[in-house]
Design a protein around this motif. Structure first.
Motif, PDB file in Angstrom:
ATOM      1  N   ALA A 190      33.367  42.801  44.545  1.00  0.00           N
ATOM      2  CA  ALA A 190      33.459  41.353  44.318  1.00  0.00           C
ATOM      3  C   ALA A 190      32.137  40.811  43.781  1.00  0.00           C
ATOM      4  O   ALA A 190      32.119  40.005  42.835  1.00  0.00           O
ATOM      5  N   TYR A 191      31.032  41.231  44.360  1.00  0.00           N
ATOM      6  CA  TYR A 191      29.729  40.755  43.883  1.00  0.00           C
ATOM      7  C   TYR A 191      29.500  41.149  42.423  1.00  0.00           C
ATOM      8  O   TYR A 191      29.015  40.349  41.620  1.00  0.00           O
ATOM      9  N   TRP A 192      29.863  42.388  42.071  1.00  0.00           N
ATOM     10  CA  TRP A 192      29.657  42.832  40.693  1.00  0.00           C
ATOM     11  C   TRP A 192      30.496  41.959  39.735  1.00  0.00           C
ATOM     12  O   TRP A 192      30.007  41.483  38.709  1.00  0.00           O
ATOM     13  N   ALA A 193      31.748  41.730  40.111  1.00  0.00           N
ATOM     14  CA  ALA A 193      32.612  40.875  39.280  1.00  0.00           C
ATOM     15  C   ALA A 193      32.015  39.465  39.194  1.00  0.00           C
ATOM     16  O   ALA A 193      32.037  38.824  38.129  1.00  0.00           O
ATOM     17  N   GLY A 194      31.457  38.981  40.301  1.00  0.00           N
ATOM     18  CA  GLY A 194      30.862  37.638  40.331  1.00  0.00           C
ATOM     19  C   GLY A 194      29.639  37.539  39.424  1.00  0.00           C
ATOM     20  O   GLY A 194      29.462  36.557  38.702  1.00  0.00           O
ATOM     21  N   TYR A 195      28.793  38.564  39.452  1.00  0.00           N
ATOM     22  CA  TYR A 195      27.610  38.554  38.567  1.00  0.00           C
ATOM     23  C   TYR A 195      28.061  38.570  37.103  1.00  0.00           C
ATOM     24  O   TYR A 195      27.480  37.883  36.252  1.00  0.00           O
ATOM     25  N   LYS A 196      29.105  39.341  36.819  1.00  0.00           N
ATOM     26  CA  LYS A 196      29.582  39.394  35.422  1.00  0.00           C
ATOM     27  C   LYS A 196      30.113  38.030  34.978  1.00  0.00           C
ATOM     28  O   LYS A 196      29.898  37.609  33.843  1.00  0.00           O
ATOM     29  N   ASP A 197      30.790  37.324  35.899  1.00  0.00           N
ATOM     30  CA  ASP A 197      31.227  35.948  35.596  1.00  0.00           C
ATOM     31  C   ASP A 197      30.022  35.077  35.255  1.00  0.00           C
ATOM     32  O   ASP A 197      30.017  34.344  34.266  1.00  0.00           O
ATOM     33  N   SER A 198      28.993  35.151  36.107  1.00  0.00           N
ATOM     34  CA  SER A 198      27.811  34.300  35.920  1.00  0.00           C
ATOM     35  C   SER A 198      27.176  34.565  34.559  1.00  0.00           C
ATOM     36  O   SER A 198      26.677  33.654  33.905  1.00  0.00           O
ATOM     37  N   LYS A 199      27.202  35.831  34.142  1.00  0.00           N
ATOM     38  CA  LYS A 199      26.626  36.174  32.827  1.00  0.00           C
ATOM     39  C   LYS A 199      27.499  35.582  31.713  1.00  0.00           C
ATOM     40  O   LYS A 199      26.998  34.968  30.761  1.00  0.00           O
ATOM     41  N   LYS A 200      28.810  35.724  31.896  1.00  0.00           N
ATOM     42  CA  LYS A 200      29.756  35.191  30.891  1.00  0.00           C
ATOM     43  C   LYS A 200      29.582  33.674  30.752  1.00  0.00           C
ATOM     44  O   LYS A 200      29.649  33.121  29.654  1.00  0.00           O
ATOM     45  N   TRP A 201      29.329  32.995  31.846  1.00  0.00           N
ATOM     46  CA  TRP A 201      29.167  31.535  31.829  1.00  0.00           C
ATOM     47  C   TRP A 201      27.769  31.105  31.361  1.00  0.00           C
ATOM     48  O   TRP A 201      27.463  29.917  31.316  1.00  0.00           O
ATOM     49  N   GLY A 202      26.904  32.093  31.110  1.00  0.00           N
ATOM     50  CA  GLY A 202      25.551  31.767  30.635  1.00  0.00           C
ATOM     51  C   GLY A 202      24.592  31.343  31.739  1.00  0.00           C
ATOM     52  O   GLY A 202      23.513  30.827  31.459  1.00  0.00           O
ATOM     53  N   ASN A 203      24.981  31.563  33.001  1.00  0.00           N
ATOM     54  CA  ASN A 203      24.077  31.192  34.105  1.00  0.00           C
ATOM     55  C   ASN A 203      22.958  32.215  34.301  1.00  0.00           C
ATOM     56  O   ASN A 203      21.918  31.888  34.873  1.00  0.00           O
ATOM     57  N   ILE A 204      23.184  33.447  33.865  1.00  0.00           N
ATOM     58  CA  ILE A 204      22.153  34.486  33.960  1.00  0.00           C
ATOM     59  C   ILE A 204      22.167  35.285  32.653  1.00  0.00           C
ATOM     60  O   ILE A 204      23.191  35.305  31.952  1.00  0.00           O
ATOM     61  N   SER A 205      21.047  35.937  32.340  1.00  0.00           N
ATOM     62  CA  SER A 205      21.049  36.727  31.104  1.00  0.00           C
ATOM     63  C   SER A 205      21.102  38.230  31.389  1.00  0.00           C
ATOM     64  O   SER A 205      21.588  38.998  30.573  1.00  0.00           O
ATOM     65  N   GLU A 206      20.601  38.636  32.554  1.00  0.00           N
ATOM     66  CA  GLU A 206      20.620  40.062  32.909  1.00  0.00           C
ATOM     67  C   GLU A 206      21.448  40.275  34.164  1.00  0.00           C
ATOM     68  O   GLU A 206      21.456  39.431  35.058  1.00  0.00           O
ATOM     69  N   LEU A 207      22.096  41.431  34.236  1.00  0.00           N
ATOM     70  CA  LEU A 207      22.864  41.779  35.443  1.00  0.00           C
ATOM     71  C   LEU A 207      21.994  42.612  36.388  1.00  0.00           C
ATOM     72  O   LEU A 207      21.086  43.321  35.932  1.00  0.00           O
ATOM     73  N   PRO A 208      22.270  42.552  37.690  1.00  0.00           N
ATOM     74  CA  PRO A 208      21.470  43.367  38.626  1.00  0.00           C
ATOM     75  C   PRO A 208      21.975  44.806  38.693  1.00  0.00           C
ATOM     76  O   PRO A 208      23.096  45.094  38.263  1.00  0.00           O
ATOM     77  N   ARG A 209      21.140  45.691  39.234  1.00  0.00           N
ATOM     78  CA  ARG A 209      21.618  47.037  39.569  1.00  0.00           C
ATOM     79  C   ARG A 209      22.229  46.963  40.961  1.00  0.00           C
ATOM     80  O   ARG A 209      21.618  46.431  41.887  1.00  0.00           O
ATOM     81  N   MET A 210      23.437  47.502  41.111  1.00  0.00           N
ATOM     82  CA  MET A 210      24.151  47.414  42.392  1.00  0.00           C
ATOM     83  C   MET A 210      23.824  48.633  43.249  1.00  0.00           C
ATOM     84  O   MET A 210      24.110  49.773  42.864  1.00  0.00           O
ATOM     85  N   MET A 211      23.223  48.364  44.402  1.00  0.00           N
ATOM     86  CA  MET A 211      22.807  49.432  45.312  1.00  0.00           C
ATOM     87  C   MET A 211      23.673  49.361  46.572  1.00  0.00           C
ATOM     88  O   MET A 211      23.539  48.429  47.377  1.00  0.00           O
ATOM     89  N   GLY A 212      24.589  50.310  46.728  1.00  0.00           N
ATOM     90  CA  GLY A 212      25.507  50.301  47.869  1.00  0.00           C
ATOM     91  C   GLY A 212      25.042  51.273  48.939  1.00  0.00           C
ATOM     92  O   GLY A 212      24.735  52.438  48.648  1.00  0.00           O
ATOM     93  N   PHE A 213      24.969  50.788  50.177  1.00  0.00           N
ATOM     94  CA  PHE A 213      24.483  51.638  51.264  1.00  0.00           C
ATOM     95  C   PHE A 213      25.571  51.870  52.311  1.00  0.00           C
ATOM     96  O   PHE A 213      26.213  50.928  52.780  1.00  0.00           O
ATOM     97  N   GLN A 214      25.755  53.147  52.659  1.00  0.00           N
ATOM     98  CA  GLN A 214      26.738  53.533  53.681  1.00  0.00           C
ATOM     99  C   GLN A 214      26.011  54.242  54.820  1.00  0.00           C
ATOM    100  O   GLN A 214      24.888  54.724  54.658  1.00  0.00           O
ATOM    101  N   ALA A 215      26.694  54.302  55.961  1.00  0.00           N
ATOM    102  CA  ALA A 215      26.143  55.054  57.090  1.00  0.00           C
ATOM    103  C   ALA A 215      26.415  56.537  56.837  1.00  0.00           C
ATOM    104  O   ALA A 215      27.477  56.895  56.317  1.00  0.00           O
TER     105      ALA A 215
END
Ligand code: F0G
Length: 345
Positions: A190-215
């Motif tokens: 969901a966060y990745w999709a949300g960041y992509k939306d923000s980029k599409k809307w011009g709110n951000i210019s770069e996307l973050p690297r997604m770091m997922g942590f599991q036990a």
């Protein structure tokens, strides 16, 4: 103002959708300078434990329950490691429909169990793990024709994107790294999709690297195969076969990020650091990202000076037992000033 009001224009709601609202979302994004300085980064924490039921689940649950009502659902059902059930039970109570929750017996933190019960859900503990409970809940939902509000419900993922939208609005950009615990793998997707939306809307210019942590004992996305007997002290992410595994893998691959695992000891150590150097009490699963950042720092793999947002997915008060078991107990004295002064060392 609640997720449906604040972001309604970008969510799939119509004039027929009831505007359910427990004032979820709009959670604080806090700069953690002491912890960040030790890590050599600019560290921010999104306090999802400030949501009404104490976890990020409320963002998606509000839409899932609103759509269930719009579709005429008579009840909702979910399987849960604890937080989804607390959230579902809260929203079901708020709108006045019954809620059934399936939990892995003996593996749900005390606070979460208390929540589901006090909100009045029908709580059913199964002799099995979360993955099995999820299969059973799905079948029961079909059999009974009631709404399933686990993250297999698409509205959950859609509304959880609001977390990313908030971060981008607040910072005016995306972080360099987005660090998040991964269980059923819905939130990272969901966060990745949300960041992509923000980029599409011009709110951000770069996307973050997604770091997922599991036990480490429940790390199917790190080992890239299902884990039949997941085990970890971070019971929220004690999941062996994540429903949104493919979406999460896409997010990590597309963003140039990675999955990593941390041990239970590393999670508990991170929980203490967060509490004692950040002043924030988060539940064990929420501390997996900080444990992961510490691990990356030790391996010299954490880029110096980077801007990092970690998602503290659940409030520490949900799991008091784990917290108390790892700290010194209160000092007991009589009622004299002398004893008090001696104890104040
Ligand atoms: N952190 C907390 C506190 C959680 O409760 C969960 C998931 C996660 C992280 C992982 O999020 O599943 O989207 O990858 N809890 C679910 C539940 C499974 O039933 O409450 P995810």
């Amino acid at each position: 103002m609640g997720v449906l009001k604040r972001y309604g224009a970008n969510l799939p709601i119509s004039e027929k959708t009831p505007l359910v609202n427990l004032e979820e979302g709009s959670t604080p994004l806090v700069r953690l300078s002491r912890v960040g300085d030790d890590l050599g980064i600019e560290l921010w924490a999104k306090l999802e434990g400030c949501n009404p039921s104490g976890s990020f689940k409320d963002r998606g649950m509000v839409l899932a329950v609103a759509k269930a009502l719009e579709d005429g659902a008579r009840a909702v059902v979910c399987a849960s490691t604890g937080n989804t059930s607390a959230s579902a039970a809260a929203y079901a109570a708020h709108v006045g429909i019954p809620c059934y929750v399936l939990l892995p017996a003996g593996k749900v933190a005390l606070g979460k169990l208390a929540q589901a019960l006090i909100y009045g859900a029908k709580v059913i503990a199964i002799d099995g793990n979360f993955d099995q409970a999820l299969d059973m809940a799905r079948s029961a939902a079909e059999e009974r024709g009631i709404a399933m509000v686990n993250s297999v419900n698409p509205y959950r993922l859609i509304a959880q994107k609001t977390g990313a939208w908030e971060i981008c609005e607040f910072l005016g950009r995306a972080p360099d790294l987005h660090a998040i615990p991964v269980g059923n793998a819905c939130n990272i997707s969901a966060y990745w999709a949300g960041y992509k939306d923000s980029k599409k809307w011009g709110n951000i210019s770069e996307l973050p690297r997604m770091m997922g942590f599991q036990a480490e004992g429940a790390a199917p996305l790190v080992t890239d195969k299902p884990c039949p007997n997941p085990e970890t002290i971070a019971t929220a992410i004690r999941i062996g076969n994540p429903v949104s595994a493919d979406l999460a893998k896409d997010a990590v691959r597309e963003s140039g990020g990675e999955f990593n695992s941390v041990t239970d000891e590393e999670i508990l150590e991170a929980q203490l650091i967060l509490a004692r150097e950040g002043g924030i009490f988060a539940e064990p699963a929420s501390c997996a990202p900080l444990a992961g950042l510490l691990k990356l720092r030790k391996a010299k793999k954490l880029p110096e000076g980077s801007k990092v947002v970690m998602i503290l997915t659940g409030n520490g008060l949900k799991d008091p037992d784990t917290a108390i078991s790892q700290v010194e107990k209160p000092v007991k004295i009589g009622n004299s000033l002398k004893e008090l002064l001696e104890a104040m060392v």
